[in-house]
Scaffold this active site. Structure first.
Site, PDB file in Angstrom:
ATOM      1  CD  GLU A  98      -2.585  -1.076   2.639  1.00  0.00           C
ATOM      2  OE1 GLU A  98      -3.557  -1.824   2.729  1.00  0.00           O
ATOM      3  OE2 GLU A  98      -2.214  -0.331   3.560  1.00  0.00           O
ATOM      4  CB  CYS A 111       2.306   7.153   3.731  1.00  0.00           C
ATOM      5  SG  CYS A 111       2.526   5.804   4.894  1.00  0.00           S
ATOM      6  CB  CYS A 118       4.939  -6.202   9.065  1.00  0.00           C
ATOM      7  SG  CYS A 118       6.109  -5.479  10.231  1.00  0.00           S
ATOM      8  CB  CYS A 122       2.375  -3.518  16.012  1.00  0.00           C
ATOM      9  SG  CYS A 122       4.149  -3.218  15.870  1.00  0.00           S
ATOM     10  CB  CYS A 125      -0.398  -2.492  12.928  1.00  0.00           C
ATOM     11  SG  CYS A 125       0.181  -2.464  11.226  1.00  0.00           S
ATOM     12  N   GLY A 169       5.324  -2.810   6.706  1.00  0.00           N
ATOM     13  CA  GLY A 169       6.676  -3.306   6.928  1.00  0.00           C
ATOM     14  C   GLY A 169       7.496  -2.453   7.869  1.00  0.00           C
ATOM     15  CB  SER A 224       5.908   3.401  15.894  1.00  0.00           C
ATOM     16  OG  SER A 224       5.873   3.807  14.561  1.00  0.00           O
ATOM     17  CG  LEU A 225       7.195   5.802  22.738  1.00  0.00           C
ATOM     18  CD1 LEU A 225       8.491   5.034  22.872  1.00  0.00           C
ATOM     19  CD2 LEU A 225       7.315   7.176  23.402  1.00  0.00           C
ATOM     20  CG  ASN A 301      -7.985   5.221  10.427  1.00  0.00           C
ATOM     21  OD1 ASN A 301      -9.181   4.984  10.506  1.00  0.00           O
ATOM     22  ND2 ASN A 301      -7.433   5.782   9.360  1.00  0.00           N
ATOM     23  CB  CYS A 344      -0.556   0.634   8.060  1.00  0.00           C
ATOM     24  SG  CYS A 344       0.703  -0.517   7.610  1.00  0.00           S
TER      25      CYS A 344
END
Ligand code: SF4
Length: 360
Positions: A98, A111, A118, A122, A125, A169, A224-225, A301, A344
């Site tokens: 994407e 983006c 991946c 996470c 996601c 990814g 990305s915390l 999102n 994503c």
């Protein structure tokens, strides 16, 4: 039975300029043609040898006999009411990734993805629920940028201004190809964009962040915390178990000392998970150790696979105000493309060639 010898042709864009020159010399062609070919491949992004009109027919046939130019095509596209355009790009082997164009008042941001799927799982996601199938090569990343740049020009009459590696990814697990793609994007022989306009985002691989510092990269870095407490972060980002917040802090400080480049902490505020003032205080304690850091507070999102929800506006505002009162540099980012599959991994998951496991 007929046996057909199908010798696979190599993608010409995997060759360096020097390798193209060597190939030409081996076939009695002048070396200056290499630069012309490189321009067609990278600056003009042609997909067919026939379009290389300043080469002789003989040279074009020589190239076509030995190489191919692997195409990237749009398999699916959605346009949001907020003008975000999300594309599912089909690669030469049928796999799908994407890319998103995010238009705002002052910038056009692309983006892009760095891997098919991946490996980092996470929990919030959609891509984290797919297997990692393979890395993208530099040309496949570059082609996404070119495609989205064209969308910006055609749909909104504006040039592409920024690029973020925040699609599918983990970019730092595809280190060499990501750096090569940045090299092509910033090269005068490619798109000639400034590296200051590029941000590579990582889920947090301390060793690779330090390597970026050692390699003296010129682009910006985002982490990305999403939680500034190891126990909480372990729950949503399993990579944290082997890359703790202390290790990430050291790596970010090292990166800054080596490069002086901008560092951003990305923090999605999830309802009743990481949205209290204690969470904001933990974020402040982490962030204040990193020089020149900026914090993006991001609305979530939601995706079908996970139970997380976006926090309410009052809690979000209170969270951001706490950090601003501590004199941190903070931006609250609205979620874009809420009416399309803009999170994503959501759109690629709808292209039939890419299987997404059912809701866990
Ligand atoms: S957030 Fe990034 S690193 Fe984590 S699973 Fe999704 S694509 Fe991978």
């Amino acid at each position: 039975m007929e046996i057909v010898d199908r010798k696979e042709k190599q993608d010409l864009r995997k060759l360096t300029l020097a390798q193209v020159k060597t190939f030409l010399a081996e076939h009695g062609e002048p070396g200056f043609r290499a630069k012309q070919i490189y321009e067609w491949l990278w600056k003009k992004s042609v997909t067919d040898f026939g379009q290389m009109t300043n080469l002789s027919l003989k040279t074009r046939e020589l190239l076509a006999g030995h190489f191919e130019i692997r195409p990237l095509t749009v398999a699916n596209q959605q346009i949001s009411s907020d003008k975000t355009i999300k594309s599912a790009f089909k690669l030469f082997d049928g796999k799908v990734v994407e890319g998103v164009l995010i238009p705002t008042d002052d910038r056009m941001t692309a983006c892009v993805s760095s891997q098919v799927g991946c490996s980092l799982t996470c929990k919030f996601c959609a891509t984290g629920y797919m297997d990692r199938e393979r890395n993208l090569d530099a040309a496949e990343i570059y082609d996404q940028v070119v495609a989205i740049k064209t969308q910006a020009e055609q749909a909104y009459g504006a040039p592409l201004s920024n690029i973020v590696y925040m699609g599918m990814g983990e970019p730092l697990l595809n280190y060499a190809n990501v750096l090569e793609s940045v090299e092509r994007i910033t090269s005068p022989d490619g798109l000639g964009m400034s590296p200051k306009r590029i941000t590579v985002s990582t889920a947090g691989i301390a060793k690779q962040i330090k390597k970026l510092g050692d390699d003296g990269v010129k682009f910006n870095l985002a982490l990305s915390l999403h939680a500034a407490d190891d126990a909480k972060r372990n729950q949503i980002m399993p990579i944290n178990e082997s890359n703790t917040l202390a290790a990430l802090k050291d790596a970010l400080v090292y990166f800054y000392q080596k490069t002086g480049n901008k560092i951003t902490l990305e923090y999605i505020v999830f309802y009743h998970f990481n949205d209290t003032l204690d969470d904001a205080r933990a974020l402040w304690n982490f962030a204040k150790q990193i020089p020149g850091v900026h914090i993006n507070i991001i609305e979530y999102n939601p995706i079908a696979n996970a139970e997380f929800r976006n926090t309410d506006p009052e809690t979000l505002a209170r969270f951001a105000r706490f950090l601003e009162d501590k004199r941190l540099s903070v931006t609250v980012r609205r979620s874009r493309g809420k009416d399309i599959d803009a999170a994503c991994g959501q759109l690629a998951g709808k292209v039939p060639s890419l299987a997404v496991p059912p809701t866990p």
